[in-house]
Scaffold this motif. Structure first.
Motif, PDB file in Angstrom:
ATOM      1  N   LEU A 106     107.114  -2.347 -91.692  1.00 18.08           N
ATOM      2  CA  LEU A 106     106.748  -3.730 -92.024  1.00 18.08           C
ATOM      3  C   LEU A 106     107.423  -4.170 -93.319  1.00 18.08           C
ATOM      4  O   LEU A 106     107.850  -5.323 -93.443  1.00 18.08           O
ATOM      5  N   LEU A 154     111.010  -5.046 -92.562  1.00 18.61           N
ATOM      6  CA  LEU A 154     111.089  -6.354 -91.903  1.00 18.61           C
ATOM      7  C   LEU A 154     110.789  -7.470 -92.894  1.00 18.61           C
ATOM      8  O   LEU A 154     111.420  -8.534 -92.867  1.00 18.61           O
ATOM      9  N   GLY A 155     109.808  -7.213 -93.792  1.00 20.10           N
ATOM     10  CA  GLY A 155     109.466  -8.213 -94.797  1.00 20.10           C
ATOM     11  C   GLY A 155     110.628  -8.488 -95.728  1.00 20.10           C
ATOM     12  O   GLY A 155     110.892  -9.643 -96.084  1.00 20.10           O
ATOM     13  N   GLY A 181     113.600  -8.279 -94.871  1.00 21.73           N
ATOM     14  CA  GLY A 181     114.547  -9.055 -94.075  1.00 21.73           C
ATOM     15  C   GLY A 181     114.257 -10.541 -94.099  1.00 21.73           C
ATOM     16  O   GLY A 181     115.126 -11.348 -93.778  1.00 21.73           O
ATOM     17  N   LEU A 182     113.017 -10.911 -94.480  1.00 14.89           N
ATOM     18  CA  LEU A 182     112.683 -12.328 -94.564  1.00 14.89           C
ATOM     19  C   LEU A 182     113.376 -12.995 -95.746  1.00 14.89           C
ATOM     20  O   LEU A 182     113.557 -14.208 -95.752  1.00 14.89           O
ATOM     21  N   LEU A 183     113.731 -12.191 -96.754  1.00 16.45           N
ATOM     22  CA  LEU A 183     114.375 -12.771 -97.937  1.00 16.45           C
ATOM     23  C   LEU A 183     115.780 -13.235 -97.569  1.00 16.45           C
ATOM     24  O   LEU A 183     116.399 -12.731 -96.637  1.00 16.45           O
ATOM     25  N   ARG A 184     116.252 -14.194 -98.335  1.00 10.82           N
ATOM     26  CA  ARG A 184     117.576 -14.723 -98.045  1.00 10.82           C
ATOM     27  C   ARG A 184     118.635 -13.642 -98.218  1.00 10.82           C
ATOM     28  O   ARG A 184     119.562 -13.531 -97.431  1.00 10.82           O
ATOM     29  N   ASP A 210     118.806  -4.162 -93.815  1.00 14.06           N
ATOM     30  CA  ASP A 210     117.353  -4.127 -93.615  1.00 14.06           C
ATOM     31  C   ASP A 210     116.991  -3.889 -92.151  1.00 14.06           C
ATOM     32  O   ASP A 210     115.994  -3.238 -91.851  1.00 14.06           O
ATOM     33  N   VAL A 211     117.807  -4.401 -91.226  1.00 21.08           N
ATOM     34  CA  VAL A 211     117.515  -4.193 -89.798  1.00 21.08           C
ATOM     35  C   VAL A 211     117.640  -2.705 -89.460  1.00 21.08           C
ATOM     36  O   VAL A 211     116.786  -2.119 -88.784  1.00 21.08           O
ATOM     37  N   LEU A 256     100.632  16.964 -54.966  1.00 21.12           N
ATOM     38  CA  LEU A 256     101.076  15.655 -55.425  1.00 21.12           C
ATOM     39  C   LEU A 256     101.092  15.594 -56.958  1.00 21.12           C
ATOM     40  O   LEU A 256     102.055  15.133 -57.572  1.00 21.12           O
ATOM     41  N   LEU A 294     100.090  -9.835 -87.569  1.00 20.49           N
ATOM     42  CA  LEU A 294     101.316  -9.104 -87.232  1.00 20.49           C
ATOM     43  C   LEU A 294     102.202  -9.938 -86.312  1.00 20.49           C
ATOM     44  O   LEU A 294     103.427 -10.025 -86.503  1.00 20.49           O
ATOM     45  N   PHE A 311     103.680 -12.734 -88.227  1.00 21.57           N
ATOM     46  CA  PHE A 311     104.730 -12.189 -89.095  1.00 21.57           C
ATOM     47  C   PHE A 311     106.027 -12.018 -88.302  1.00 21.57           C
ATOM     48  O   PHE A 311     107.114 -12.367 -88.779  1.00 21.57           O
ATOM     49  N   ALA A 364     107.598 -15.316 -87.733  1.00 20.31           N
ATOM     50  CA  ALA A 364     108.291 -15.761 -88.943  1.00 20.31           C
ATOM     51  C   ALA A 364     109.616 -15.020 -89.099  1.00 20.31           C
ATOM     52  O   ALA A 364     110.640 -15.608 -89.481  1.00 20.31           O
ATOM     53  N   TYR A 365     109.608 -13.722 -88.766  1.00 24.88           N
ATOM     54  CA  TYR A 365     110.834 -12.923 -88.898  1.00 24.88           C
ATOM     55  C   TYR A 365     111.928 -13.460 -87.979  1.00 24.88           C
ATOM     56  O   TYR A 365     113.063 -13.665 -88.402  1.00 24.88           O
ATOM     57  N   ARG A 410     113.218 -16.713 -89.266  1.00 24.32           N
ATOM     58  CA  ARG A 410     114.059 -16.543 -90.448  1.00 24.32           C
ATOM     59  C   ARG A 410     115.435 -16.021 -90.060  1.00 24.32           C
ATOM     60  O   ARG A 410     116.450 -16.393 -90.646  1.00 24.32           O
ATOM     61  N   LYS A 411     115.464 -15.119 -89.062  1.00 28.32           N
ATOM     62  CA  LYS A 411     116.740 -14.522 -88.665  1.00 28.32           C
ATOM     63  C   LYS A 411     117.551 -15.452 -87.768  1.00 28.32           C
ATOM     64  O   LYS A 411     118.631 -15.084 -87.322  1.00 28.32           O
TER      65      LYS A 411
END
Lengths: 448, 120
Positions: free
Chosen positions: A14, A17-18, A20-23, A85-86, A178, B103, B106, B109-110, B113-114
């Protein structure tokens, strides 16, 4: 809390992924997360007692032992991963899936965990690395189809098993034909994931095309999870029909892989076949374990083998990553350029070949010993023969390293981190050979 | 599975195949014979000659949305069994289902964003 390590890994996924939300995800944070999440899982492991969260989760002693090997085997890739990040989320997802697979308490959870660890792995094969990715993509697609087939076999087997026994867990009584067929299908799925002959056709291509670090991870952590998967399937019924076949399958795939590796020019493909040969020995070990009434000593031998192999395989693929060598021709005379790295690689090759007194020798000895104790002399002899054949290419590589003239330019070696990793792995593989009796006693006491 | 059930399954299979085969082949057996000449075999397209071959590749730019729809649809379908196993919404159940929903949001949102939700 019996799922603390898995919780740490889920937090890692998580978190990645979080980020990854950043620019612009901070590279340092991504790298730190990739490394710290498996490390935290490893450190939290001693604090997690065995226990049950019925019906999905069952943490037994085997679960804890396997988690130890899996998380430790994941550390080299965690250390060497990129700042993507991915990729970080995918890698942590695979490790989390493995952690869940070890703790699966019934068949649906086992299937969920199997898919959880497999799906990100396909993407990891395709995505990790730089440069042209066509071959990696092709390998990932092959891997995906093999994995999808294995998943389908498992589901079909599970349905057959359930239709007769109405159970989603181990059956206390002998089951009918079986359900036996269902268990056999599930075992075929496990053999697919392990890459044992004749279900191995995807393995050399995938292991060759992926980035060396990723291949190291797949050949150690993924293999450990797949072996535990096979053992869980064997445990489903008191006497599985397919179990007597396992030692022969293991010995055959070991022999086949050893012969195939002899004629490989690509180093990574050679090591892929070598990994398959080791997997064959592990399947033989599982067969011996099943034949001896699932003896804890045999399980300990398998776990020791996996632990030693985690060092050896991560080390050799780490060497390929650190040096950038691709073919045997490039390897010729490499010892003159990089004596330290070459020495570590030679030590790792001796370990893989099972030359005494290395960790690889002890591991092979323990598993073959169990096979002999289980009165399986035929497969044991075949496996020993394959180990003998495998010396042909392991020692051939050592000869290339030391006794050949350089014929072509080799690429410049990579950073210090990658080299230190090779040295640490070589030291670990050698050290495991130095204290066999101590470790064996430890393991024996641990399991009883 | 008992032998009787297997026999029933087999009979069902035979019946299904026979029925489907009859429907597929009845036209050829009993229908009027068609004269294959000229434009008679041409696909009918409102009386006009066809503009292009029928087997054409179509762009499916919405495939990503389709995949995301399936994923989130399945996720939300999990709310149904939750209601069945937890008929009373006590604090623990509320916390669990809130965590689950957060979750999912989230992940939405991901994807947003992508750029996975962009229409191209």
């Amino acid at each position: 809390m019996i799922l603390l390590p898995q919780a740490a890994l889920a937090g890692g996924v998580l978190g990645a992924l979080g980020l990854g939300l950043l620019r612009r995800p901070p590279a340092l944070a991504v790298r730190a997360l990739t490394f710290l999440a498996p490390l935290a899982a490893l450190l939290l492991l001693p604090m997690t007692p065995a226990g049950l969260l019925p019906p999905l989760i069952a943490v037994d002693i085997k679960c804890l032992g396997w988690q130890l090997v899996i998380y430790a085997a994941a550390l080299p890739l965690a250390l060497r991963s990129s700042a993507d990040d991915v990729e970080a989320a995918l890698f942590l997802g695979v490790v989390l899936g493995m952690g869940l697979l070890t703790a699966a308490g019934n068949l649906p959870m086992l299937f969920l965990a199997l898919e959880f660890m497999s799906l990100p792995a396909y993407l990891l094969v395709a995505r990790a690395g730089t440069g042209e990715g066509g071959r990696r993509l092709e390998a990932a697609v092959k891997y995906f189809f093999a994995g999808a087939l294995a998943g389908g076999l498992f589901l079909l087997g599970m349905a057959l098993y359930y239709s007769q026994t109405h159970l989603l867990g181990p059956s206390p009584r002998p089951v009918g034909l079986l359900a036996q067929g269902g268990v056999t299908l599930m075992a075929a799925a496990a053999l697919f994931k392990i890459g044992a002959a004749p279900l191995h056709w995807w393995l050399p291509d995938v292991y060759e095309a992926a980035v060396p670090e990723v291949t190291g991870f797949l050949s150690t952590a993924m293999k450990a999870a797949a072996v535990l998967f096979l053992m869980r399937v064997v445990q489903l019924v008191p006497s599985a029909n397919f179990a007597p076949l396992l030692p022969w399958l293991g010995a055959a795939s070991s022999l086949f892989a050893a012969v195939m590796a002899l004629r490989q020019e690509s180093l990574q493909r050679l090591l892929a076949y070598s990994s398959m040969a080791h997997a064959g020995l592990l399947v033989l070990g599982v067969g011996a374990w099943a034949r001896m009434g699932q003896s804890p000593v045999a399980a300990a031998a398998i776990l020791f083998y996996l632990g030693a192999y985690a060092f050896m395989s991560n080390g050799t693929f780490g060497f390929l990553a650190a040096t950038g060598l691709r073919t045997r021709a490039q390897l010729k005379g490499y010892a003159r350029r990089q004596p330290g790295l070459a020495l570590a690689f030679a030590a790792l090759l001796f370990c893989l070949g099972g030359v005494p007194p290395t960790g690889g020798f002890v591991a092979k000895l323990l598993v073959l010993w169990q096979a002999v104790a289980a009165e399986l002399p035929g497969p044991a002899v075949l496996a020993a023969l394959s180990a003998l054949i495998s010396l042909g290419y392991y020692l051939g590589l050592v000869r290339d390293l030391y006794f050949e003239e350089p014929v072509m330019e080799s690429p410049a070696p990579g950073g210090a981190c990658a080299r230190i990793l090779v040295l640490v792995c070589a030291f670990g593989a050698l050290a495991l050979g130095a204290a066999p009796l101590l470790l064996k006693d430890l393991a024996g006491g641990f399991w009883r | 599975m008992s032998p009787a059930a297997l026999v029933a399954l087999l009979m069902n299979l035979v019946a299904v195949l026979a029925l489907a085969g009859f429907f597929a082949g009845a036209g050829a057996l009993f229908g009027p014979r068609s004269r294959h000449e000229g434009d008679a075999d041409m696909p009918y397209e409102t009386g006009l000659p066809p503009l292009s071959p029928g087997h054409e590749r179509m762009t499916a730019l919405y495939w990503r949305h389709a995949v995301l729809f399936v994923v989130f649809d399945v996720d939300l379908a999990f709310l149904l069994p939750f209601v069945l196993v937890r008929p009373r919404l006590d604090a623990a159940a509320l916390a669990a289902i809130t965590g689950f929903t957060v979750l999912i949001v989230f992940m939405l949102a991901y994807f947003w964003r992508k750029g996975a939700l962009e229409c191209r």
